[in-house]
Design a protein around this motif. Structure first.
Motif, PDB file in Angstrom:
ATOM      1  N   MET A   1      36.152  45.514  36.126  1.00 21.34           N
ATOM      2  CA  MET A   1      37.563  45.637  36.433  1.00 21.34           C
ATOM      3  C   MET A   1      38.335  44.604  35.621  1.00 21.34           C
ATOM      4  O   MET A   1      37.833  43.547  35.276  1.00 21.34           O
ATOM      5  N   ALA A   2      39.564  44.934  35.351  1.00 22.05           N
ATOM      6  CA  ALA A   2      40.401  44.084  34.498  1.00 22.05           C
ATOM      7  C   ALA A   2      40.563  42.678  35.074  1.00 22.05           C
ATOM      8  O   ALA A   2      40.541  41.693  34.328  1.00 22.05           O
ATOM      9  N   PHE A   3      40.714  42.555  36.394  1.00 20.45           N
ATOM     10  CA  PHE A   3      40.888  41.221  36.996  1.00 20.45           C
ATOM     11  C   PHE A   3      39.657  40.349  36.751  1.00 20.45           C
ATOM     12  O   PHE A   3      39.779  39.163  36.488  1.00 20.45           O
ATOM     13  N   ALA A   4      38.476  40.939  36.847  1.00 14.65           N
ATOM     14  CA  ALA A   4      37.241  40.177  36.643  1.00 14.65           C
ATOM     15  C   ALA A   4      37.122  39.709  35.198  1.00 14.65           C
ATOM     16  O   ALA A   4      36.588  38.639  34.940  1.00 14.65           O
ATOM     17  N   GLU A   5      37.634  40.493  34.281  1.00 15.81           N
ATOM     18  CA  GLU A   5      37.523  40.148  32.866  1.00 15.81           C
ATOM     19  C   GLU A   5      38.572  39.135  32.411  1.00 15.81           C
ATOM     20  O   GLU A   5      38.273  38.231  31.644  1.00 15.81           O
ATOM     21  N   ARG A   6      39.827  39.307  32.877  1.00 13.29           N
ATOM     22  CA  ARG A   6      40.924  38.487  32.341  1.00 13.29           C
ATOM     23  C   ARG A   6      41.668  37.668  33.383  1.00 13.29           C
ATOM     24  O   ARG A   6      42.602  36.951  33.041  1.00 13.29           O
ATOM     25  N   GLY A   7      41.277  37.793  34.645  1.00 15.47           N
ATOM     26  CA  GLY A   7      41.951  37.038  35.688  1.00 15.47           C
ATOM     27  C   GLY A   7      43.265  37.681  36.096  1.00 15.47           C
ATOM     28  O   GLY A   7      43.814  38.541  35.403  1.00 15.47           O
ATOM     29  N   TYR A   8      43.760  37.256  37.229  1.00 19.97           N
ATOM     30  CA  TYR A   8      44.973  37.842  37.810  1.00 19.97           C
ATOM     31  C   TYR A   8      46.170  37.729  36.866  1.00 19.97           C
ATOM     32  O   TYR A   8      46.899  38.693  36.661  1.00 19.97           O
ATOM     33  N   MET A   9      46.395  36.558  36.304  1.00 21.03           N
ATOM     34  CA  MET A   9      47.571  36.336  35.466  1.00 21.03           C
ATOM     35  C   MET A   9      47.500  37.092  34.142  1.00 21.03           C
ATOM     36  O   MET A   9      48.522  37.383  33.540  1.00 21.03           O
ATOM     37  N   GLY A  10      46.308  37.436  33.689  1.00 15.83           N
ATOM     38  CA  GLY A  10      46.150  38.109  32.411  1.00 15.83           C
ATOM     39  C   GLY A  10      46.155  39.617  32.475  1.00 15.83           C
ATOM     40  O   GLY A  10      45.869  40.291  31.486  1.00 15.83           O
ATOM     41  N   VAL A  11      46.471  40.173  33.647  1.00 14.74           N
ATOM     42  CA  VAL A  11      46.377  41.617  33.855  1.00 14.74           C
ATOM     43  C   VAL A  11      47.697  42.143  34.420  1.00 14.74           C
ATOM     44  O   VAL A  11      48.334  41.490  35.243  1.00 14.74           O
ATOM     45  N   ASN A  12      48.067  43.343  33.991  1.00 16.01           N
ATOM     46  CA  ASN A  12      49.177  44.041  34.646  1.00 16.01           C
ATOM     47  C   ASN A  12      48.639  45.369  35.177  1.00 16.01           C
ATOM     48  O   ASN A  12      47.484  45.725  34.922  1.00 16.01           O
ATOM     49  N   LEU A  13      49.457  46.097  35.917  1.00 14.53           N
ATOM     50  CA  LEU A  13      48.957  47.329  36.523  1.00 14.53           C
ATOM     51  C   LEU A  13      48.566  48.370  35.476  1.00 14.53           C
ATOM     52  O   LEU A  13      47.657  49.171  35.707  1.00 14.53           O
ATOM     53  N   ALA A  14      49.201  48.367  34.334  1.00 13.71           N
ATOM     54  CA  ALA A  14      48.803  49.292  33.268  1.00 13.71           C
ATOM     55  C   ALA A  14      47.367  49.008  32.817  1.00 13.71           C
ATOM     56  O   ALA A  14      46.605  49.943  32.536  1.00 13.71           O
ATOM     57  N   ASP A  15      46.985  47.735  32.781  1.00 15.40           N
ATOM     58  CA  ASP A  15      45.601  47.373  32.443  1.00 15.40           C
ATOM     59  C   ASP A  15      44.627  47.901  33.489  1.00 15.40           C
ATOM     60  O   ASP A  15      43.544  48.380  33.161  1.00 15.40           O
ATOM     61  N   VAL A  16      45.020  47.799  34.745  1.00 15.41           N
ATOM     62  CA  VAL A  16      44.169  48.283  35.842  1.00 15.41           C
ATOM     63  C   VAL A  16      44.007  49.792  35.736  1.00 15.41           C
ATOM     64  O   VAL A  16      42.896  50.323  35.861  1.00 15.41           O
ATOM     65  N   VAL A  17      45.108  50.501  35.489  1.00 17.48           N
ATOM     66  CA  VAL A  17      45.062  51.956  35.334  1.00 17.48           C
ATOM     67  C   VAL A  17      44.087  52.328  34.217  1.00 17.48           C
ATOM     68  O   VAL A  17      43.237  53.203  34.382  1.00 17.48           O
ATOM     69  N   GLU A  18      44.203  51.642  33.099  1.00 16.46           N
ATOM     70  CA  GLU A  18      43.339  51.932  31.958  1.00 16.46           C
ATOM     71  C   GLU A  18      41.879  51.629  32.257  1.00 16.46           C
ATOM     72  O   GLU A  18      40.985  52.432  31.965  1.00 16.46           O
ATOM     73  N   SER A  19      41.603  50.480  32.873  1.00 15.19           N
ATOM     74  CA  SER A  19      40.209  50.093  33.112  1.00 15.19           C
ATOM     75  C   SER A  19      39.533  50.978  34.155  1.00 15.19           C
ATOM     76  O   SER A  19      38.327  51.173  34.100  1.00 15.19           O
TER      77      SER A  19
ATOM     78  N   GLY B   1      40.525  54.191  34.723  1.00 15.04           N
ATOM     79  CA  GLY B   1      40.625  55.589  34.327  1.00 15.04           C
ATOM     80  C   GLY B   1      41.461  56.415  35.281  1.00 15.04           C
ATOM     81  O   GLY B   1      41.244  57.613  35.426  1.00 15.04           O
ATOM     82  N   LEU B   2      42.421  55.786  35.923  1.00 17.48           N
ATOM     83  CA  LEU B   2      43.307  56.482  36.850  1.00 17.48           C
ATOM     84  C   LEU B   2      44.599  56.887  36.158  1.00 17.48           C
ATOM     85  O   LEU B   2      44.892  56.446  35.060  1.00 17.48           O
ATOM     86  N   THR B   3      45.372  57.686  36.857  1.00 18.63           N
ATOM     87  CA  THR B   3      46.736  57.935  36.400  1.00 18.63           C
ATOM     88  C   THR B   3      47.625  56.857  37.000  1.00 18.63           C
ATOM     89  O   THR B   3      47.296  56.273  38.040  1.00 18.63           O
ATOM     90  N   LYS B   4      48.745  56.598  36.346  1.00 22.17           N
ATOM     91  CA  LYS B   4      49.680  55.601  36.879  1.00 22.17           C
ATOM     92  C   LYS B   4      50.145  55.998  38.271  1.00 22.17           C
ATOM     93  O   LYS B   4      50.227  55.168  39.166  1.00 22.17           O
ATOM     94  N   GLY B   5      50.432  57.268  38.450  1.00 21.90           N
ATOM     95  CA  GLY B   5      50.915  57.746  39.746  1.00 21.90           C
ATOM     96  C   GLY B   5      49.929  57.500  40.873  1.00 21.90           C
ATOM     97  O   GLY B   5      50.311  57.133  41.979  1.00 21.90           O
ATOM     98  N   ALA B   6      48.647  57.703  40.590  1.00 23.35           N
ATOM     99  CA  ALA B   6      47.617  57.500  41.616  1.00 23.35           C
ATOM    100  C   ALA B   6      47.572  56.040  42.056  1.00 23.35           C
ATOM    101  O   ALA B   6      47.508  55.744  43.247  1.00 23.35           O
ATOM    102  N   LEU B   7      47.603  55.130  41.096  1.00 24.56           N
ATOM    103  CA  LEU B   7      47.551  53.712  41.449  1.00 24.56           C
ATOM    104  C   LEU B   7      48.839  53.264  42.124  1.00 24.56           C
ATOM    105  O   LEU B   7      48.808  52.607  43.163  1.00 24.56           O
ATOM    106  N   TYR B   8      49.975  53.643  41.553  1.00 22.16           N
ATOM    107  CA  TYR B   8      51.261  53.192  42.086  1.00 22.16           C
ATOM    108  C   TYR B   8      51.549  53.769  43.474  1.00 22.16           C
ATOM    109  O   TYR B   8      52.290  53.174  44.249  1.00 22.16           O
TER     110      TYR B   8
END
Length: 85
Positions: free
Chosen positions: A1-19, A21-28
């Motif tokens: 997961m993006a948080f594990a790789e780059r930490g909380y401050m280094g990640v935004n929700l778009a990074d989470v969506v990408e890592s 494989g979700l759609t933005k709508g599903a996560l948001y």
């Protein structure tokens, strides 16, 4: 997961969506902000520990042995489980 790789401050929700494989709508839909996602992760993190501690304590008659075993178990979890980290 993006948080594990780059930490909380280094990640935004778009990074989470990408890592994930979700759609933005599903996560948001479930997590409208990064903070709401972080709160859920922290809550799940703390909910996971009592069963782990109980399992290790139940497997040992001696409390010192249980504490030692728990430290090894936790170290293994930190190494292999992103939620524990």
């Amino acid at each position: 997961m993006a948080f594990a790789e780059r930490g909380y401050m280094g990640v935004n929700l778009a990074d989470v969506v990408e890592s994930l494989g979700l759609t933005k709508g599903a996560l948001y839909y479930f997590f409208p902000t990064k903070e709401s996602l972080a709160v859920e992760i922290v809550e799940r993190h703390f909910q996971a520990w009592p069963p782990v501690v109980g399992e290790v304590l139940a497997a040992h008659d001696n409390e010192l042995d249980a504490v030692v075993a728990l430290t090894f178990h936790v170290a293994t979890m930190f190494d292999s489980d992103a939620l524990a980290r």
